[in-house]
Design a protein around this motif. Structure first.
Motif, short mmCIF file in Angstrom:
data_model
loop_
_atom_site.label_atom_id
_atom_site.label_comp_id
_atom_site.label_asym_id
_atom_site.label_seq_id
_atom_site.Cartn_x
_atom_site.Cartn_y
_atom_site.Cartn_z
N ARG A 9 0.84 -1.19 0.00
CA ARG A 9 0.00 0.00 0.00
C ARG A 9 0.88 1.24 0.00
NH1 ARG A 9 -5.30 1.68 3.49
NH2 ARG A 9 -5.73 3.50 2.20
N THR A 10 0.41 2.27 -0.68
CA THR A 10 1.12 3.55 -0.68
C THR A 10 0.13 4.69 -0.56
OG1 THR A 10 2.75 4.94 -1.82
CG2 THR A 10 1.17 3.76 -3.22
N ILE A 16 2.69 7.83 -6.90
CA ILE A 16 1.54 7.47 -7.74
C ILE A 16 1.56 8.27 -9.04
CG2 ILE A 16 -0.99 7.51 -7.90
CD1 ILE A 16 -0.93 7.08 -4.75
N ILE A 19 3.80 7.37 -12.01
CA ILE A 19 3.28 6.35 -12.94
C ILE A 19 2.16 6.93 -13.79
CG2 ILE A 19 2.11 4.12 -13.11
CD1 ILE A 19 5.03 3.85 -12.23
N TRP A 48 -4.51 2.54 -2.75
CA TRP A 48 -3.46 2.54 -3.77
C TRP A 48 -2.36 1.58 -3.36
CZ3 TRP A 48 -3.44 5.17 -8.38
CH2 TRP A 48 -4.44 6.12 -8.55
N VAL A 49 -1.91 0.77 -4.29
CA VAL A 49 -0.77 -0.11 -4.04
C VAL A 49 0.28 0.13 -5.12
CG1 VAL A 49 -2.08 -1.89 -2.83
CG2 VAL A 49 -1.78 -2.07 -5.29
N LYS A 50 1.53 0.02 -4.70
CA LYS A 50 2.63 0.14 -5.65
C LYS A 50 3.11 -1.25 -6.01
CE LYS A 50 6.06 0.80 -2.00
NZ LYS A 50 7.15 1.63 -1.49
N GLU A 52 6.47 -3.11 -7.31
CA GLU A 52 7.90 -2.95 -7.49
C GLU A 52 8.53 -4.27 -7.89
OE1 GLU A 52 8.86 -1.46 -3.55
OE2 GLU A 52 9.11 0.56 -4.38
N LEU A 57 10.18 0.77 -9.52
CA LEU A 57 8.73 0.95 -9.47
C LEU A 57 8.21 0.68 -10.87
CD1 LEU A 57 6.15 1.95 -7.96
CD2 LEU A 57 6.74 4.25 -8.81
N VAL A 60 1.34 1.00 -10.49
CA VAL A 60 0.46 1.21 -9.34
C VAL A 60 -0.91 0.63 -9.69
CG1 VAL A 60 1.61 3.28 -8.43
CG2 VAL A 60 -0.27 3.53 -10.08
N CYS A 61 -1.67 0.40 -8.67
CA CYS A 61 -3.03 -0.10 -8.84
C CYS A 61 -3.88 0.59 -7.79
CB CYS A 61 -3.03 -1.62 -8.63
SG CYS A 61 -4.49 -2.46 -9.20
N ASN A 62 -5.11 0.95 -8.17
CA ASN A 62 -5.98 1.54 -7.16
C ASN A 62 -7.34 0.86 -7.15
OD1 ASN A 62 -6.71 3.05 -9.64
ND2 ASN A 62 -7.98 4.25 -8.26
#
Length: 160
Positions: A9-10, A16, A19, A48-50, A52, A57, A60-62
């Motif tokens: 999670r970020t 964010i 990306i 939000w998740v990063k 890596e 990096l 990202v996904c939300n």
């Protein structure tokens, strides 16, 4: 599953946006009239998740709730990493979601101009559930969007 991928999670808006403002990603997610850099990620009400790979990096996904049991997701992987990591990223994200969210249904909406995204989502277990007609403005045209979904149980089966 790609053990080199890290999903966390970020709440880092700059990370964010690094990306989302990538030219290729911005072009694919923006409707007509959008300006690159104007988007402010909602890190309080959205998850939000990063993604890596090693020290890189790659995306990202939300996710956000559309109701109590359904979340809508959006994955954004930098173009140079898609071929090698997109399928394993989905598996890693699925595992992360199963451990960190109580959702029962995951949905995505895909504009008709994104044929490759439709194929990707079907490859990771999503099923077509409907069409939202003329609901996305791109290139001066109102395009249809496909609604695809996958249940928590289907994700668990997909990962076996």
């Amino acid at each position: 599953m790609d053990i080199n991928l890290i999903i966390e999670r970020t709440r880092d808006i700059d990370l964010i946006n690094s990306i989302l403002t990538d030219d290729d990603i911005f072009d694919s997610i923006s409707e007509d009239g959008s300006k690159n850099g104007d988007f402010e990620p909602d890190v309080n009400d959205e998850l939000w998740v990063k993604i890596e790979c090693g020290n890189d990096l790659i995306g990202v996904c939300n996710f956000h709730h559309t109701n109590k049991i359904t979340i809508q997701g959006h994955i954004h992987i930098l173009k140079q990493y898609r071929r090698e990591h997109s399928l394993s990223a989905a598996n890693n994200i699925y595992n992360w979601l199963l451990s960190n969210s109580d959702f029962l249904k995951l949905i995505v909406e895909i504009p008709s101009c994104h044929v490759n995204v439709m194929k990707y989502c079907k490859a990771i277990g999503f099923a077509l559930e409907g069409i939202n007609r003329e609901s996305y403005l791109k290139g001066g045209k109102a395009l249809d969007q496909a609604l695809l979904g996958i249940t928590r149980q289907e994700i668990e089966e997909f990962l076996k």
